[in-house]
Enzyme design. Structure first.
Site, PDB file in Angstrom:
ATOM      1  N   GLU A   1      45.385  13.718 -23.438  1.00 57.43           N
ATOM      2  CA  GLU A   1      46.373  14.797 -23.553  1.00 57.43           C
ATOM      3  C   GLU A   1      47.638  14.320 -24.261  1.00 57.43           C
ATOM      4  OE1 GLU A   1      47.074  12.685 -19.696  1.00 57.43           O
ATOM      5  OE2 GLU A   1      45.360  13.433 -20.810  1.00 57.43           O
TER       6      GLU A   1
ATOM      7  N   LEU B   1      41.124  20.130 -22.030  1.00 65.56           N
ATOM      8  CA  LEU B   1      40.475  19.003 -22.703  1.00 65.56           C
ATOM      9  C   LEU B   1      39.962  18.027 -21.639  1.00 65.56           C
ATOM     10  CD1 LEU B   1      40.090  17.770 -25.674  1.00 65.56           C
ATOM     11  CD2 LEU B   1      42.050  16.338 -25.091  1.00 65.56           C
ATOM     12  N   PRO B   2      38.870  18.347 -20.949  1.00 65.58           N
ATOM     13  CA  PRO B   2      38.353  17.429 -19.928  1.00 65.58           C
ATOM     14  C   PRO B   2      37.860  16.126 -20.556  1.00 65.58           C
ATOM     15  CG  PRO B   2      37.188  19.558 -19.901  1.00 65.58           C
ATOM     16  CD  PRO B   2      38.061  19.551 -21.095  1.00 65.58           C
ATOM     17  N   HIS B   3      38.153  15.014 -19.901  1.00 62.90           N
ATOM     18  CA  HIS B   3      37.759  13.708 -20.417  1.00 62.90           C
ATOM     19  C   HIS B   3      37.940  12.683 -19.310  1.00 62.90           C
ATOM     20  CE1 HIS B   3      42.101  14.011 -20.942  1.00 62.90           C
ATOM     21  NE2 HIS B   3      42.123  12.711 -20.756  1.00 62.90           N
ATOM     22  N   SER B   4      37.556  11.449 -19.579  1.00 63.15           N
ATOM     23  CA  SER B   4      37.797  10.356 -18.643  1.00 63.15           C
ATOM     24  C   SER B   4      37.924   9.068 -19.442  1.00 63.15           C
ATOM     25  CB  SER B   4      36.667  10.261 -17.616  1.00 63.15           C
ATOM     26  OG  SER B   4      37.009   9.332 -16.603  1.00 63.15           O
TER      27      SER B   4
END
Length: 699
Positions: A310, A614-617
């Site tokens: 982000e 904005l899904p993420h890891s």
């Protein structure tokens, strides 16, 4: 009165010279203006007069000398750093600083009489100084408690130390860290003429332990950050000895346990325990780890320091909008994206933990780049929303220099030019700005920009005609000049006598490529850049094109797009976006669980725009390659974001490191910054149309 470190150096230089020196020489030596040197000389003169010592000989034509009669001045210099405050004539501001440090250093109460005696002033003067100090700290969670036992400084332990560091760093010369004896004399205690708290040998061991911690972290702190950490340690050691421990909330403490900074801080604490026979509580180890996390790097931060996407998106937006408003094309400078992204990690830790920095270049940055400063302030709001506060001007100034370095940068035809090595320990942005200023003004070949610690190794591998440094250094074999990163008028006078001013027509490769792409089909951009670089000298950011660089169109496929999915809630939506990444063989299954866990742990930070998430890891959670999935919901869901809920568009992201996906995010940002294209993402009927928009909309 107290002489600062520069004034002490001036006194030492004058006492060692047999003949008078020109004031301009001193101005060049210390990289300050003539007026500053004149003010310093007045301070030195007042100091000598107050101590009944020989006076400066202010001759005509700007020369100044000092005659040491019978060695009395030399004796004064040797004893000066051991002088107690009461033996000096201090200004009111200097007295309030000494009072604060005395109260900070003392475990017990101090009486007004004790302080007045120590400072050599009347009780009335001391009370007036105390009132002034109370006014200065009234906006902070600090107090000077008065009781029958005397005075005691109380309040938040971290703020107590941070305020002391702020007082010190305003006048500190960070070049003192390159010589241990210089640092010892210029440390927070001795620079205020307080009693020595530890021997030079102990200081040496602490200094070397911190250098070892740097190596274990795989980092190289800026000179100012290194001095900041040393000073924090100095204060911490004194406070621990008096059982004043900086507390930390348990959940914050747990968050730090997994960081390499916490591990290295623990090893540093164990080493200090051996040296000083002093126990480091767990909370103090954590506080030191936070300071490590908040340090700026002279070079880019290490690979293990992951930056959440982000922030990368907001950096892309900042670059995009700033370029549009200033009519400057920043978009082709990948190094700008990288440098700004890496700047975010320490900045966020500083802001979140109340660590205030002082930017020594701030006034010059505002003066030379007023419009740019204003525009960065205007467009940095996305980053500020993620952090939760407005950025202080000192922090903003460091962001501005990154853009200034691109605006200053020019390319020119190669020729017979001297090889110049730049030495700068002030961070990547300042190094880039110095490189840009030098190459835009003079016909020189900058062979590298390095830190002080890398200097000798670089000289072994590269031919260097001149060293240009932002700090005081000398070298036996190579001519060395000290200059400001912004290249002052004084610097220009010096450099004009050595280097050829730039007069050749300059080649803007980015503009050339845009013209070629408009009228031609470029089959091999990387090959074209390579061919151009064989003829023209290209700046580093124009050499970033690689054959394996991936754009948005390279990392999304038709089977990674889904339209009209009915999600039960935000978690179901995130899992579905992860499933689409798995469809593209971008992630392992465990990455999906990590995407959900990240939102549960950190909140709705992944909601980056109105209705857009904005899904993420982390890459270590099972990312196999770079990928973007697109999920459009039939009904929006709530993530808990105060402004951008509800969400109906989700872009799942996977990446194997901090850098390789920046082109992808840059393309995505261009699409999301265009309201018409975002509207199309919500209305186009087919997966094929969406894929076409994503493939071509970021170009």
């Amino acid at each position: 009165m107290i002489l600062n470190n520069r004034q002490m150096k001036i006194l030492e230089i004058l006492s060692a010279e047999d003949e008078p020196l020109n004031i301009r020489y001193l101005s060049d030596e210390f990289d300050v203006g003539i007026r500053t040197i004149q003010n310093d000389l007045k301070a030195v003169s007042d100091f000598l007069e107050s101590n009944q010592m020989p006076q400066l000989d202010r001759g005509k034509r700007g020369y100044v000398g000092l005659e040491d009669i019978d060695g009395t001045l030399n004796k004064l210099l040797k004893s000066l750093y051991q002088t107690e405050a009461k033996d000096l004539i201090l200004t009111p501001t200097e007295r309030t600083r000494v009072i604060y440090l005395l109260l900070l250093k003392e475990a017990n109460h101090l009486t007004i009489s004790d302080l007045a005696t120590y400072l050599g002033v009347s009780r009335g003067t001391l009370i007036s100084d105390l009132n002034q100090l109370r006014q200065e700290i009234e906006v902070l969670p600090l107090e000077i408690d008065a009781s029958k036992d005397g005075l005691k400084l109380t309040g938040d332990e971290c703020v107590l130390r941070e305020y002391a560091i702020g007082m010190y760093m305003r006048n500190a010369n960070d070049s003192c860290i390159y010589e241990l004896t210089d640092y010892h004399r210029a440390s927070i205690w001795l620079s205020h003429r307080l009693p020595e708290v530890r021997s030079l040998d102990e200081t040496c061991e602490i200094y070397m332990a911190l250098q070892e911690a740097e190596k274990k972290l795989g980092r190289k702190f800026t000179a100012r950050s290194f001095l900041f950490i040393l000073t924090w340690i100095e204060l911490t050691l004194e406070r621990i000895q008096r059982n004043n421990i900086a507390s930390m909330e348990e959940h914050k403490l747990k968050d730090l346990f997994e960081t390499i900074e916490f591990k290295v801080a623990g090893e540093f604490a164990r080493e200090i325990t051996k040296i000083l026979n002093l126990q480091f509580p767990m909370e103090e180890v954590a506080q030191l780890a936070i300071r490590f996390l908040g340090c700026d790097d002279a070079m880019n931060c290490p690979d293990y320091a992951e930056i959440f996407a982000e922030f990368q998106v907001e950096i892309c937006r900042l670059v995009f909008h700033l370029g549009n408003e200033l009519n400057v094309d920043f978009s082709e400078n990948l190094s700008l994206y990288n440098d700004l992204v890496f700047l975010m990690r320490p900045l966020v830790y500083r802001i979140n933990h109340g660590i205030n920095i002082i930017n020594p270049l701030l006034d010059e940055i505002r003066e030379q780049y007023p419009v740019l400063f204003k525009m960065v302030r205007k467009h940095i709001t996305g980053v500020e929303k993620l952090i939760g506060v407005s950025l202080p001007d000192d922090e903003l100034g460091y962001i501005v220099v990154h853009f200034a370095s691109i605006m200053e940068r020019r390319t020119s035809l190669t020729g017979l030019r001297p090889n110049v090595l730049l030495v700068c320990d002030s961070g990547v942005g300042t190094s880039n700005l110095l490189r840009a200023r030098i190459t835009s003004l003079y016909e020189v070949n900058v062979v590298a920009a390095v830190t002080y610690g890398q200097l000798e190794a670089t000289l072994q591998t590269k031919r260097v005609d001149y060293i240009l440094s932002t700090m005081d250094i000398n070298h036996d074999n190579v001519t060395t000049f000290r200059i400001s990163p912004l290249i002052s008028e004084k610097d220009k006078r010096l450099l004009d006598s050595r280097f050829q001013p730039k007069i050749t027509r300059q080649l803007d490769v980015s503009t050339l490529l845009r013209i070629l792409e408009k009228h031609c089909i470029i089959k091999d951009k990387a090959g074209l850049i390579k061919a151009l670089s064989a003829v023209y000298r290209l700046s580093p950011e124009q050499q970033y094109w690689k054959e394996d660089d991936q754009m948005l169109k390279d990392v999304i496929r038709k089977d990674m797009i889904e339209l009209g999915y009915l999600a039960k809630d935000w978690e179901d939506a995130v899992r579905r976006s992860g499933y689409l990444l798995q469809q593209g063989d971008c992630i392992e299954e465990r990455y999906i669980d990590s995407m959900v866990s990240a939102v549960k742990a950190m909140g709705a930070y992944i909601v980056i725009g109105r209705g857009i998430a904005l899904p993420h890891s982390r890459s270590s959670a099972g990312a196999k390659k770079i990928g973007i999935s697109f999920l459009r919901l039939s009904e929006p869901v709530e993530f808990g974001h105060p402004e951008n809920d509800p969400v109906d568009l989700l872009f799942g992201l996977s990446s194997t490191d901090n850098e390789s996906h920046l082109n992808v995010l840059r393309d995505l940002t261009r699409i999301l910054s265009n309201e018409d294209k975002v509207a199309q993402l919500r209305t186009l009927d087919s997966v094929e149309e969406i894929l076409d928009l994503l493939n071509n909309g970021g170009a």
